[in-house]
Every structure is written in C-alpha cells, then in structure tokens.
Design a protein around this motif. Structure first.
Motif, PDB file in Angstrom:
ATOM      1  N   ILE A 152      33.138  32.679  32.100  1.00  0.00           N
ATOM      2  CA  ILE A 152      33.991  33.586  31.344  1.00  0.00           C
ATOM      3  C   ILE A 152      35.437  33.141  31.469  1.00  0.00           C
ATOM      4  CG2 ILE A 152      34.199  35.181  33.302  1.00  0.00           C
ATOM      5  CD1 ILE A 152      34.385  37.474  31.222  1.00  0.00           C
ATOM      6  N   ASP A 153      36.188  33.229  30.361  1.00  0.00           N
ATOM      7  CA  ASP A 153      37.623  32.971  30.356  1.00  0.00           C
ATOM      8  C   ASP A 153      38.361  34.274  30.635  1.00  0.00           C
ATOM      9  OD1 ASP A 153      37.100  30.389  29.695  1.00  0.00           O
ATOM     10  OD2 ASP A 153      37.853  30.508  27.638  1.00  0.00           O
ATOM     11  N   LEU A 154      39.357  34.194  31.515  1.00  0.00           N
ATOM     12  CA  LEU A 154      40.172  35.359  31.857  1.00  0.00           C
ATOM     13  C   LEU A 154      41.629  35.030  31.553  1.00  0.00           C
ATOM     14  CD1 LEU A 154      38.482  36.091  35.301  1.00  0.00           C
ATOM     15  CD2 LEU A 154      37.994  37.210  33.106  1.00  0.00           C
ATOM     16  N   PRO A 155      42.083  35.263  30.324  1.00  0.00           N
ATOM     17  CA  PRO A 155      43.469  34.925  29.975  1.00  0.00           C
ATOM     18  C   PRO A 155      44.459  35.845  30.696  1.00  0.00           C
ATOM     19  CG  PRO A 155      42.388  36.087  28.170  1.00  0.00           C
ATOM     20  CD  PRO A 155      41.335  35.825  29.190  1.00  0.00           C
ATOM     21  N   VAL A 162      42.407  31.601  33.326  1.00  0.00           N
ATOM     22  CA  VAL A 162      41.487  31.287  34.417  1.00  0.00           C
ATOM     23  C   VAL A 162      40.071  31.328  33.874  1.00  0.00           C
ATOM     24  CG1 VAL A 162      40.568  32.033  36.648  1.00  0.00           C
ATOM     25  CG2 VAL A 162      43.025  32.176  36.206  1.00  0.00           C
ATOM     26  N   THR A 163      39.282  30.321  34.182  1.00  0.00           N
ATOM     27  CA  THR A 163      37.867  30.292  33.827  1.00  0.00           C
ATOM     28  C   THR A 163      37.053  30.252  35.108  1.00  0.00           C
ATOM     29  OG1 THR A 163      38.285  29.101  31.764  1.00  0.00           O
ATOM     30  CG2 THR A 163      36.056  29.051  32.602  1.00  0.00           C
ATOM     31  N   VAL A 164      36.041  31.099  35.188  1.00  0.00           N
ATOM     32  CA  VAL A 164      35.147  31.095  36.349  1.00  0.00           C
ATOM     33  C   VAL A 164      33.717  30.877  35.870  1.00  0.00           C
ATOM     34  CG1 VAL A 164      36.609  32.512  37.807  1.00  0.00           C
ATOM     35  CG2 VAL A 164      34.953  33.613  36.299  1.00  0.00           C
ATOM     36  N   LEU A 165      32.953  30.182  36.701  1.00  0.00           N
ATOM     37  CA  LEU A 165      31.570  29.842  36.366  1.00  0.00           C
ATOM     38  C   LEU A 165      30.704  30.022  37.599  1.00  0.00           C
ATOM     39  CD1 LEU A 165      30.235  26.801  34.374  1.00  0.00           C
ATOM     40  CD2 LEU A 165      29.396  27.199  36.688  1.00  0.00           C
TER      41      LEU A 165
END
Length: 307
Positions: A152-155, A162-165
C-alpha cells in the motif's frame, strides 16, 4: 523471476508511466519478442527467450494472449538445463482495479504471476508469483517457491510517499519465508523526475539452509537510492543507483550496491515499440547459494508491434 510485482510495488520504478499509459491505443492483435539474460558470482547463467501473441492488445492494462518461452539454465557452472514454458496472458480494468495475469506451466507444475492494484492516492496492490528456484538442486529436484503479498502507498504530501509491503513465500519442503519491505520517496524536482528514496527490506526463514538456495535465518538491508526519470522525444528513460548496507544472521554489516537503467520507446508510425532494462545488485536472491561476496546482473530487451 525476481518477484516483479513486489519490486514494482515497492520501488515505483516499473509501473507504467502516466505519459505512456495515456496514449490511446485501438484494440487489435499484436506480436512481440523478448530476451532476458542474467549472470551472478555463483557462475549461474540464465537465458530466456519469449514470443508473445496477443489476440487483443490495447496497452499493458488491456490484453489477451499467449507467451511461449524457451529457457536455458546453467546453475553454478554445472551444465545447461533446458525448459519450455507456456503462459496465457490476460490484463483488464475492473472498476478502479487493474488486473494482470500470467499463468502457465514449465511442464512440471503451474507457474506464473497475478496482480491487482487500484489507482487511488492510497494505491493498494495484491500479488502472487510462483516459479522454479534457479539453483542446481532447484532445477534437478523441482524445487519451487510461491510468493503471496500485498502493498500500500501512504502519501504524506505531494512530494513524499511511503510504501509498505508484506508477504509470505513458501518453498517446496518446509521453509516458509516472511517478508517486510518499506520504501520512502521524496520527490526533489518533479519537472526533472528526480527523487531520493530509502528502501528497507527484511525477511526471516523458518528452516534456514534446507536446500542449496540462499536462506539464512534472517536478512536485512537499508538502501538509499537516487532515481531520475525523464521523457525525451517520447522516450521514457529511467536511471537509479544507490549504496547502502546489508547483513544476515551469518555475517556482519557490509556494503550493498544497486544500479538500474530502463527505457521504453513511444509507438512509431508502424506501431512498433521497444523496451529494455539492465539491473546490477549484490542483494542475494533465490539464484544465490551464498550471501557475502555475491553479485548479480540481469538485462532484458524486447519489441512489440500492434496491428
């Protein structure tokens, strides 16, 4: 296969750029060809050639077709193994979601990938990938891995994201690998396509050393990266590079290096496009049998013509 969907989600480097995606393409058949090659410090060499036949192609997000591959593997200099691989290709848009499926077989089991992502500000992606482990035992004993994950991208604002996987990778046998990755991107100059990134990754194996692929109890990496994306005469040009640190359960911290170049051409008057990329890294993958002192380079080039 080095987890294309996961890498695309976490680095933003392989997503279809808006300028290219916006080109209107009339639906029609298409043919294409692609060559992939890689080599690493374990003396493992891989060559794959592919031909694509699309019954319908209106861009990367709208296609129905077949891919036929021939692969040559030479793991750790032990001699070439050959495999034929056939896939069905399908991509479509359903509501706010883009869906892509590449599913087939290498004559031994089901392999391929599937992913779905939306295009919202908080971009979400789910994916699954399955392929053979490209080591000597992996090819001789039919050892496969299946990787399932989500990102998910967290603008934070217009210039910071921030992108977390997170993911789970299951190998033939008993090993189960848990993945966590994060990427922070700061856009320095939007008009230049210049960004600074900090990429972090961690995985943990439940049964380290089960076979001959790289599998420490745990692995961690922190990698600052500079990326530049430009459009010149309709060509998309991407360059990225970084130097960071990595370590695993068996080694101390050591330098980590990364470099990536990519191009994608516009369609010419005859509806031809060309694309390619080259990547260097010393991050151990499933191809690796060791961690410290490992390095890897891969290249890909292809063409496609729509009718």
């Amino acid at each position: 296969m080095r987890y294309k969907s996961a890498i695309a989600a976490i680095t933003l480097a392989t997503a279809m750029p808006a300028a290219l995606a916006a080109q209107e393409i009339e639906p029609g058949p298409a043919v294409g060809a692609e060559v992939f090659t890689s080599s690493d410090s374990d003396d493992t060499d891989i060559l794959r050639t592919a031909i694509d036949f699309d019954l319908r192609n209106a861009g990367e997000n709208d296609r129905i077709g077949v891919r036929v591959e021939k692969a040559w593997y030479d793991p750790s200099g032990t001699g070439t193994r050959e495999r034929e691989r056939v896939f069905g290709r399908f991509a479509t848009t359903s509501g706010d979601w883009d869906i892509a499926i590449l599913a087939g077989t290498d004559g031994h089991t089901i392999i391929g990938s599937a992913s779905a992502h939306d295009n919202s500000a908080f971009r979400k992606e789910v994916f699954i990938e399955r392929d053979v482990v490209e080591t000597q035992r992996g090819l001789d004993e039919d050892i496969y891995s299946t990787f399932i994950g989500a990102a998910i991208d967290l603008p934070l604002n217009e210039r910071n994201i921030v992108t977390v996987l997170g993911g789970v990778q299951e190998f033939t046998g008993d090993n189960l690998r848990l993945h966590a990755r994060a990427n922070y991107v700061h856009v320095v100059k939007p008009e230049w396509g210049l960004s600074l990134q900090l990429r972090g990754r961690y995985f943990r194996d439940s049964d380290p050393g089960e076979f001959d692929y790289y599998s420490p109890r745990w692995y961690a990496q922190a990698l600052p990266v500079v990326q530049l994306r430009r459009f010149v005469g309709g060509w998309e040009l991407v360059g990225a590079g970084g130097i960071g640190a990595q370590r695993d359960a068996n080694t101390d911290w050591r330098q980590s290096n990364f470099a990536h170049l990519r191009f994608h051409s516009p369609r010419n008057a005859q509806n031809w496009t060309a694309f390619g990329d080259v990547t260097y890294t010393d991050t151990p993958s499933n191809t690796a049998t060791i961690g410290s002192g490992y390095d890897y380079i891969q290249g890909r080039i292809g063409v496609m013509r729509r009718f």
